[in-house]
Design an enzyme around this catalytic site. Sequence first.
Site, PDB file in Angstrom:
ATOM      1  N   LYS A  97       0.860  -1.201   0.000  1.00 51.59           N
ATOM      2  CA  LYS A  97       0.000   0.000   0.000  1.00 51.59           C
ATOM      3  C   LYS A  97       0.886   1.238   0.000  1.00 51.59           C
ATOM      4  O   LYS A  97       1.728   1.405   0.894  1.00 51.59           O
ATOM      5  CB  LYS A  97      -0.881   0.021   1.256  1.00 51.59           C
ATOM      6  CG  LYS A  97      -2.055  -0.908   1.156  1.00 51.59           C
ATOM      7  CD  LYS A  97      -3.007  -0.747   2.307  1.00 51.59           C
ATOM      8  CE  LYS A  97      -4.197  -1.681   2.123  1.00 51.59           C
ATOM      9  NZ  LYS A  97      -3.821  -3.081   1.843  1.00 51.59           N
ATOM     10  N   ASP A 133      -1.431  -2.200  -4.118  1.00 51.55           N
ATOM     11  CA  ASP A 133      -2.842  -2.179  -3.719  1.00 51.55           C
ATOM     12  C   ASP A 133      -3.474  -0.827  -4.060  1.00 51.55           C
ATOM     13  O   ASP A 133      -2.778   0.178  -4.173  1.00 51.55           O
ATOM     14  CB  ASP A 133      -2.963  -2.370  -2.191  1.00 51.55           C
ATOM     15  CG  ASP A 133      -2.735  -3.810  -1.756  1.00 51.55           C
ATOM     16  OD1 ASP A 133      -2.690  -4.710  -2.601  1.00 51.55           O
ATOM     17  OD2 ASP A 133      -2.601  -4.026  -0.537  1.00 51.55           O
ATOM     18  N   MET A 134      -4.808  -0.814  -4.154  1.00 51.63           N
ATOM     19  CA  MET A 134      -5.511   0.455  -4.370  1.00 51.63           C
ATOM     20  C   MET A 134      -6.274   0.820  -3.102  1.00 51.63           C
ATOM     21  O   MET A 134      -6.945  -0.013  -2.522  1.00 51.63           O
ATOM     22  CB  MET A 134      -6.485   0.319  -5.554  1.00 51.63           C
ATOM     23  CG  MET A 134      -7.092   1.637  -5.971  1.00 51.63           C
ATOM     24  SD  MET A 134      -5.867   2.908  -6.401  1.00 51.63           S
ATOM     25  CE  MET A 134      -5.419   2.432  -8.066  1.00 51.63           C
ATOM     26  N   GLN A 162     -10.772  -1.027  -8.882  1.00 53.56           N
ATOM     27  CA  GLN A 162     -11.958  -1.375  -8.074  1.00 53.56           C
ATOM     28  C   GLN A 162     -13.233  -1.154  -8.888  1.00 53.56           C
ATOM     29  O   GLN A 162     -13.510  -0.026  -9.309  1.00 53.56           O
ATOM     30  CB  GLN A 162     -11.989  -0.466  -6.838  1.00 53.56           C
ATOM     31  CG  GLN A 162     -10.754  -0.593  -5.959  1.00 53.56           C
ATOM     32  CD  GLN A 162     -10.438   0.690  -5.194  1.00 53.56           C
ATOM     33  OE1 GLN A 162     -10.547   1.794  -5.746  1.00 53.56           O
ATOM     34  NE2 GLN A 162     -10.018   0.567  -3.947  1.00 53.56           N
ATOM     35  N   ARG A 183      -4.999  -6.460 -11.140  1.00 58.99           N
ATOM     36  CA  ARG A 183      -5.922  -7.120 -10.200  1.00 58.99           C
ATOM     37  C   ARG A 183      -7.228  -6.332 -10.169  1.00 58.99           C
ATOM     38  O   ARG A 183      -7.220  -5.118  -9.934  1.00 58.99           O
ATOM     39  CB  ARG A 183      -5.315  -7.151  -8.801  1.00 58.99           C
ATOM     40  CG  ARG A 183      -6.273  -7.732  -7.760  1.00 58.99           C
ATOM     41  CD  ARG A 183      -5.779  -7.506  -6.346  1.00 58.99           C
ATOM     42  NE  ARG A 183      -4.528  -8.182  -6.095  1.00 58.99           N
ATOM     43  CZ  ARG A 183      -3.671  -7.814  -5.131  1.00 58.99           C
ATOM     44  NH1 ARG A 183      -3.935  -6.776  -4.360  1.00 58.99           N
ATOM     45  NH2 ARG A 183      -2.562  -8.478  -4.949  1.00 58.99           N
ATOM     46  N   GLY A 187     -13.715  -3.395  -4.387  1.00 61.35           N
ATOM     47  CA  GLY A 187     -13.392  -2.156  -3.667  1.00 61.35           C
ATOM     48  C   GLY A 187     -13.882  -2.240  -2.236  1.00 61.35           C
ATOM     49  O   GLY A 187     -15.044  -2.584  -1.996  1.00 61.35           O
ATOM     50  N   ALA A 188     -12.993  -1.941  -1.294  1.00 54.34           N
ATOM     51  CA  ALA A 188     -13.283  -2.147   0.126  1.00 54.34           C
ATOM     52  C   ALA A 188     -13.519  -0.843   0.878  1.00 54.34           C
ATOM     53  O   ALA A 188     -13.650  -0.862   2.101  1.00 54.34           O
ATOM     54  CB  ALA A 188     -12.123  -2.911   0.765  1.00 54.34           C
ATOM     55  N   ARG A 283     -12.618  -6.184   6.633  1.00 58.36           N
ATOM     56  CA  ARG A 283     -13.135  -7.561   6.484  1.00 58.36           C
ATOM     57  C   ARG A 283     -14.466  -7.711   7.224  1.00 58.36           C
ATOM     58  O   ARG A 283     -15.373  -8.395   6.752  1.00 58.36           O
ATOM     59  CB  ARG A 283     -12.126  -8.596   7.017  1.00 58.36           C
ATOM     60  CG  ARG A 283     -10.765  -8.567   6.345  1.00 58.36           C
ATOM     61  CD  ARG A 283     -10.760  -8.936   4.876  1.00 58.36           C
ATOM     62  NE  ARG A 283     -11.192  -7.966   3.912  1.00 58.36           N
ATOM     63  CZ  ARG A 283     -10.449  -6.949   3.399  1.00 58.36           C
ATOM     64  NH1 ARG A 283      -9.227  -6.748   3.812  1.00 58.36           N
ATOM     65  NH2 ARG A 283     -10.960  -6.143   2.486  1.00 58.36           N
ATOM     66  N   ALA A 285     -16.586  -5.293   7.714  1.00 54.50           N
ATOM     67  CA  ALA A 285     -17.572  -4.497   6.984  1.00 54.50           C
ATOM     68  C   ALA A 285     -18.098  -5.231   5.752  1.00 54.50           C
ATOM     69  O   ALA A 285     -19.225  -4.997   5.319  1.00 54.50           O
ATOM     70  CB  ALA A 285     -16.953  -3.163   6.561  1.00 54.50           C
TER      71      ALA A 285
HETATM   72  P1  FDA Z   1     -18.683  -9.821  -1.978  1.00 58.85           P
HETATM   73  O1  FDA Z   1     -18.357  -8.853  -0.904  1.00 58.85           O
HETATM   74  O2  FDA Z   1     -19.980  -9.659  -2.704  1.00 58.85           O
HETATM   75  O3  FDA Z   1     -18.590 -11.270  -1.355  1.00 58.85           O
HETATM   76  C1  FDA Z   1     -18.974 -12.432  -2.068  1.00 58.85           C
HETATM   77  C2  FDA Z   1     -18.985 -13.586  -1.073  1.00 58.85           C
HETATM   78  O4  FDA Z   1     -17.663 -13.826  -0.582  1.00 58.85           O
HETATM   79  C3  FDA Z   1     -19.808 -13.298   0.190  1.00 58.85           C
HETATM   80  O5  FDA Z   1     -21.149 -13.624   0.012  1.00 58.85           O
HETATM   81  C4  FDA Z   1     -19.102 -14.173   1.208  1.00 58.85           C
HETATM   82  O6  FDA Z   1     -19.511 -15.522   1.057  1.00 58.85           O
HETATM   83  C5  FDA Z   1     -17.661 -14.080   0.799  1.00 58.85           C
HETATM   84  N1  FDA Z   1     -16.958 -12.990   1.499  1.00 58.85           N
HETATM   85  C6  FDA Z   1     -16.533 -11.814   0.973  1.00 58.85           C
HETATM   86  N2  FDA Z   1     -15.871 -11.091   1.884  1.00 58.85           N
HETATM   87  C7  FDA Z   1     -15.883 -11.808   3.019  1.00 58.85           C
HETATM   88  C8  FDA Z   1     -15.361 -11.600   4.311  1.00 58.85           C
HETATM   89  N3  FDA Z   1     -14.685 -10.493   4.633  1.00 58.85           N
HETATM   90  N4  FDA Z   1     -15.559 -12.549   5.247  1.00 58.85           N
HETATM   91  C9  FDA Z   1     -16.224 -13.684   4.951  1.00 58.85           C
HETATM   92  N5  FDA Z   1     -16.748 -13.948   3.730  1.00 58.85           N
HETATM   93  C10 FDA Z   1     -16.587 -13.029   2.782  1.00 58.85           C
HETATM   94  N6  FDA Z   1      -9.951  -3.888  -2.065  1.00 58.85           N
HETATM   95  C11 FDA Z   1      -9.457  -2.650  -2.319  1.00 58.85           C
HETATM   96  O7  FDA Z   1     -10.198  -1.674  -2.202  1.00 58.85           O
HETATM   97  N7  FDA Z   1      -8.156  -2.491  -2.685  1.00 58.85           N
HETATM   98  C12 FDA Z   1      -7.311  -3.541  -2.862  1.00 58.85           C
HETATM   99  O8  FDA Z   1      -6.133  -3.344  -3.194  1.00 58.85           O
HETATM  100  C13 FDA Z   1      -7.824  -4.849  -2.626  1.00 58.85           C
HETATM  101  N8  FDA Z   1      -7.034  -5.950  -2.783  1.00 58.85           N
HETATM  102  C14 FDA Z   1      -7.615  -7.195  -2.733  1.00 58.85           C
HETATM  103  C15 FDA Z   1      -6.871  -8.327  -3.058  1.00 58.85           C
HETATM  104  C16 FDA Z   1      -7.469  -9.568  -3.101  1.00 58.85           C
HETATM  105  C17 FDA Z   1      -6.662 -10.769  -3.500  1.00 58.85           C
HETATM  106  C18 FDA Z   1      -8.856  -9.715  -2.776  1.00 58.85           C
HETATM  107  C19 FDA Z   1      -9.542 -11.055  -2.842  1.00 58.85           C
HETATM  108  C20 FDA Z   1      -9.585  -8.613  -2.415  1.00 58.85           C
HETATM  109  C21 FDA Z   1      -8.982  -7.358  -2.370  1.00 58.85           C
HETATM  110  N9  FDA Z   1      -9.709  -6.227  -2.001  1.00 58.85           N
HETATM  111  C22 FDA Z   1      -9.162  -4.991  -2.221  1.00 58.85           C
HETATM  112  C23 FDA Z   1     -11.021  -6.383  -1.313  1.00 58.85           C
HETATM  113  C24 FDA Z   1     -12.176  -6.316  -2.289  1.00 58.85           C
HETATM  114  O9  FDA Z   1     -12.305  -5.030  -2.821  1.00 58.85           O
HETATM  115  C25 FDA Z   1     -13.518  -6.695  -1.604  1.00 58.85           C
HETATM  116  O10 FDA Z   1     -13.776  -5.792  -0.570  1.00 58.85           O
HETATM  117  C26 FDA Z   1     -13.557  -8.103  -1.048  1.00 58.85           C
HETATM  118  O11 FDA Z   1     -12.885  -8.994  -1.868  1.00 58.85           O
HETATM  119  C27 FDA Z   1     -15.015  -8.598  -0.923  1.00 58.85           C
HETATM  120  O12 FDA Z   1     -15.626  -8.552  -2.178  1.00 58.85           O
HETATM  121  P2  FDA Z   1     -16.002  -9.840  -3.057  1.00 58.85           P
HETATM  122  O13 FDA Z   1     -15.576  -9.561  -4.447  1.00 58.85           O
HETATM  123  O14 FDA Z   1     -15.455 -11.057  -2.446  1.00 58.85           O
HETATM  124  O15 FDA Z   1     -17.588  -9.844  -3.108  1.00 58.85           O
END
Ligand code: FDA
Length: 302
Positions: A97, A133-134, A162, A183, A187-188, A283, A285
Amino acid sequence: MLRTMLLAAGRSPRLRALAEEAAPLRPLVGRFVAGTDLDAALPVIARLVTDRLVTVDRLGENTTDRAGADAAVAGYRELLLRLAAEGLADRVEVSVKLSALGQGLRDGDAVGLDGARAICAAAGEAGTTVTVDMEDHTTTDATLTTVRELRADFPWVGAVVQSQLRRTEADCRDLAGPGSRVRLCKGAYDEPDSVAFASRAEVDRSYVRCMKVLYAGEGLPMIATHDPRLVAIARHLGRDRPHELQMLYGVRPAAQVELAAAGEPMRVYLPYGTEWFGYFMRRLAERPANVAFFLRSLVTQN
Ligand code: FDA
């Protein structure tokens, strides 16, 4: 609403200081974080690489002084030396980051770029790669500029985009050139409607549009999601070209194992370190059930 509150709490320096010192929280955090130091993380990495690839995040963000930024760079260099020494560098890269490297300081873009360059040089010597990372949307332009500058010397540097941001489909077009590593995640961060899609359905539709751009391009799409529908689409689009599927340590581990066993290149994003609070709150959230689990565990511990 709950998501917004948790993400706001995750940015509070006071809560962060309280939480990171609280020993009883550590076992709970352990679901998502592979220990507070490298000695704890390395055995976890060694176990994962038997069937998966790994990208390691040395936790830290929003560094407030130059000493912290320098310490982050030194920590990554040590990590890369250890990965090489343990023979792990062919299956393990690092995720960084820029805010941990001082992007938010005065002259932050230059400080962050210098730090990232030092980490990329160490990664090159170790024989592995770096993905940047973003973070929240206020940093997107600066981060993509830094990635572009890094790529001049280290063409294998990965970018993250994202799908929740309205701009991202266009960014994917810019980034999907030959040799690129991009990647795609949802988006988190909590973003305003002016720059981000508000509904989950819109974020998911944007994700699919972005995937199509990346798979039609000439780089390596790195599809970072746990969403089974999006993973299925990625597998279809990637059936006869290189790609990577990526998931977080502690999230859907059984699916990770199954996908790896099915022959998919599956990379696990594995964080370690003492500065886990912001990461952990993101995580929580993402999934309200995690909050209930967390609170139940706190009550049963006392
Ligand atoms: P979604 O949130 O819709 O989840 C789909 C399903 O996955 C859920 O129904 C659940 O079953 C499971 N799940 C998801 N998150 C979970 C959790 N925390 N605990 C338990 N189960 C869960 N973001 C960002 O802003 N900048 C970044 O650089 C990165 N880098 C990054 C790297 C990698 C390898 C991953 C996998 C993710 C990121 N992220 C990120 C986070 C990303 O933006 C996102 O917030 C999470 O991956 C959750 O989104 P999903 O795509 O999984 O979908």
